[in-house]
Design a protein around this motif. Sequence first.
Motif, PDB file in Angstrom:
ATOM      1  N   ILE A   1     -34.017 -18.490  32.694  1.00 57.95           N
ATOM      2  CA  ILE A   1     -33.986 -17.458  31.667  1.00 57.95           C
ATOM      3  C   ILE A   1     -35.005 -16.371  31.997  1.00 57.95           C
ATOM      4  O   ILE A   1     -36.176 -16.662  32.262  1.00 57.95           O
ATOM      5  N   PRO A   2     -34.597 -15.098  32.001  1.00 58.54           N
ATOM      6  CA  PRO A   2     -35.526 -14.022  32.341  1.00 58.54           C
ATOM      7  C   PRO A   2     -36.644 -13.870  31.331  1.00 58.54           C
ATOM      8  O   PRO A   2     -36.498 -14.194  30.160  1.00 58.54           O
ATOM      9  N   GLN A   3     -37.751 -13.364  31.793  1.00 57.18           N
ATOM     10  CA  GLN A   3     -38.900 -13.102  30.935  1.00 57.18           C
ATOM     11  C   GLN A   3     -38.674 -11.830  30.126  1.00 57.18           C
ATOM     12  O   GLN A   3     -37.850 -10.992  30.485  1.00 57.18           O
ATOM     13  N   PRO A   4     -39.400 -11.672  29.026  1.00 59.61           N
ATOM     14  CA  PRO A   4     -39.260 -10.435  28.245  1.00 59.61           C
ATOM     15  C   PRO A   4     -39.560  -9.210  29.093  1.00 59.61           C
ATOM     16  O   PRO A   4     -40.395  -9.259  30.006  1.00 59.61           O
ATOM     17  N   VAL A   5     -38.884  -8.124  28.806  1.00 59.72           N
ATOM     18  CA  VAL A   5     -39.059  -6.882  29.556  1.00 59.72           C
ATOM     19  C   VAL A   5     -40.122  -6.038  28.883  1.00 59.72           C
ATOM     20  O   VAL A   5     -40.014  -5.724  27.702  1.00 59.72           O
ATOM     21  N   ALA A   6     -41.146  -5.680  29.631  1.00 60.46           N
ATOM     22  CA  ALA A   6     -42.137  -4.742  29.104  1.00 60.46           C
ATOM     23  C   ALA A   6     -41.520  -3.355  29.037  1.00 60.46           C
ATOM     24  O   ALA A   6     -40.560  -3.045  29.732  1.00 60.46           O
ATOM     25  N   SER A   7     -42.068  -2.504  28.185  1.00 59.78           N
ATOM     26  CA  SER A   7     -41.544  -1.145  28.044  1.00 59.78           C
ATOM     27  C   SER A   7     -41.698  -0.394  29.358  1.00 59.78           C
ATOM     28  O   SER A   7     -42.783  -0.341  29.937  1.00 59.78           O
ATOM     29  N   ARG A   8     -40.587   0.182  29.822  1.00 62.77           N
ATOM     30  CA  ARG A   8     -40.608   0.935  31.070  1.00 62.77           C
ATOM     31  C   ARG A   8     -39.726   2.152  30.911  1.00 62.77           C
ATOM     32  O   ARG A   8     -38.607   2.058  30.407  1.00 62.77           O
ATOM     33  N   ALA A   9     -40.217   3.280  31.362  1.00 61.16           N
ATOM     34  CA  ALA A   9     -39.483   4.522  31.152  1.00 61.16           C
ATOM     35  C   ALA A   9     -38.191   4.566  31.951  1.00 61.16           C
ATOM     36  O   ALA A   9     -37.232   5.203  31.545  1.00 61.16           O
ATOM     37  N   ASP A  10     -38.138   3.874  33.115  1.00 59.57           N
ATOM     38  CA  ASP A  10     -36.947   3.977  33.947  1.00 59.57           C
ATOM     39  C   ASP A  10     -35.802   3.114  33.430  1.00 59.57           C
ATOM     40  O   ASP A  10     -34.655   3.296  33.800  1.00 59.57           O
ATOM     41  N   GLY A  11     -36.104   2.147  32.542  1.00 56.51           N
ATOM     42  CA  GLY A  11     -35.049   1.349  31.925  1.00 56.51           C
ATOM     43  C   GLY A  11     -34.503   0.244  32.781  1.00 56.51           C
ATOM     44  O   GLY A  11     -33.503  -0.368  32.440  1.00 56.51           O
ATOM     45  N   PHE A  12     -35.143  -0.065  33.925  1.00 54.04           N
ATOM     46  CA  PHE A  12     -34.601  -1.078  34.803  1.00 54.04           C
ATOM     47  C   PHE A  12     -35.463  -2.331  34.820  1.00 54.04           C
ATOM     48  O   PHE A  12     -36.651  -2.317  34.561  1.00 54.04           O
ATOM     49  N   SER A  13     -34.856  -3.450  35.171  1.00 49.71           N
ATOM     50  CA  SER A  13     -35.580  -4.689  35.434  1.00 49.71           C
ATOM     51  C   SER A  13     -34.899  -5.375  36.600  1.00 49.71           C
ATOM     52  O   SER A  13     -33.829  -4.979  37.042  1.00 49.71           O
ATOM     53  N   THR A  14     -35.509  -6.442  37.093  1.00 49.65           N
ATOM     54  CA  THR A  14     -34.929  -7.133  38.247  1.00 49.65           C
ATOM     55  C   THR A  14     -33.690  -7.931  37.884  1.00 49.65           C
ATOM     56  O   THR A  14     -32.899  -8.273  38.748  1.00 49.65           O
ATOM     57  N   VAL A  15     -33.517  -8.241  36.613  1.00 52.97           N
ATOM     58  CA  VAL A  15     -32.374  -9.067  36.207  1.00 52.97           C
ATOM     59  C   VAL A  15     -31.260  -8.228  35.626  1.00 52.97           C
ATOM     60  O   VAL A  15     -30.094  -8.475  35.863  1.00 52.97           O
TER      61      VAL A  15
END
Length: 308
Positions: free
Chosen positions: A290-304
Amino acid sequence: MGKVALVGKITHVPSMYLSEIDGPRKGTRQDAIDGHKEIARRCKELGVDTIVVFDTHWLVNATYHLNCAEHWQGTYTSNELPHFISNMGYAIPGNPALGQLLAKVANEHGVEILAHHATTLQPEYGTLVPMRYMNADQHFKAVSVSALCTSHYLNDSARLGWAMRKAVEDHYDGTVAFLASGSLSHRFAQNGLAPEFAFKVWSPFLQHLDDEVVRMWKAGEWNDFCEMLPEYAAKGHGEGFMHDTAMMLGVLGWSEYTGQAEIVTPYFGASGTGQINALFPVLPVSGAAIPQPVASRADGFSTVATRL
């Protein structure tokens, strides 16, 4: 303590309601209705007391939300398709205690969600249509979860699903089913062409894309599917950006899941969209994927996953 007994991906096409009414569409969605009734039969057989619906017709722009009112009753007309669903009566018992528990544990897992138990908010038809056919006798309680999420990450939705499973298994005294209420591809027929596409998918590309996804589900290729979900949601015009599917996969264990789909109602086209009723065996999983929570990021992307 509690048990997650059944997980499914289900259709809620409004033509199911038309299928009840005298006229040219009468009986044309009986296979989908029968699929819902079969899912209800299995829920009863498994001792399910509450059905949690991930509803891709409940649009939210901030935070996840959960409707766990004591009871819903009224008459519904779709603002989206009033010529398909008009003056449809409903009465559904809710489960405020479970809803508040689901929200509490999800927040503890780093996914912000609000439970609304003292509310005049009524469910959308992603919940109302399935409950019409699965719960006409009001045997089950229901909880509705927002899954048309405009500013949310798919991996947060997966984490939400996992947290809800943990809430049931670790803290709830009862048996729960989770249903992702939404389509596969969701490209509606262009205005003026809807009658022509009443029983068809919009394009060969989307048809082939959905066919491959169903094949992957039946083969249990979940690691590959979880990796492709953000792109599938975008290029396949996923309903609700496929947050319902991410939530469902979170309940199952995300890419760690090894089960194979059972098709209850075979894939079909409806007004250009791709639809199915499918069930997934609930297997023991650790939740390590299960992926970890996403911190706020301006680009809107994550690894998952990506914000769509």
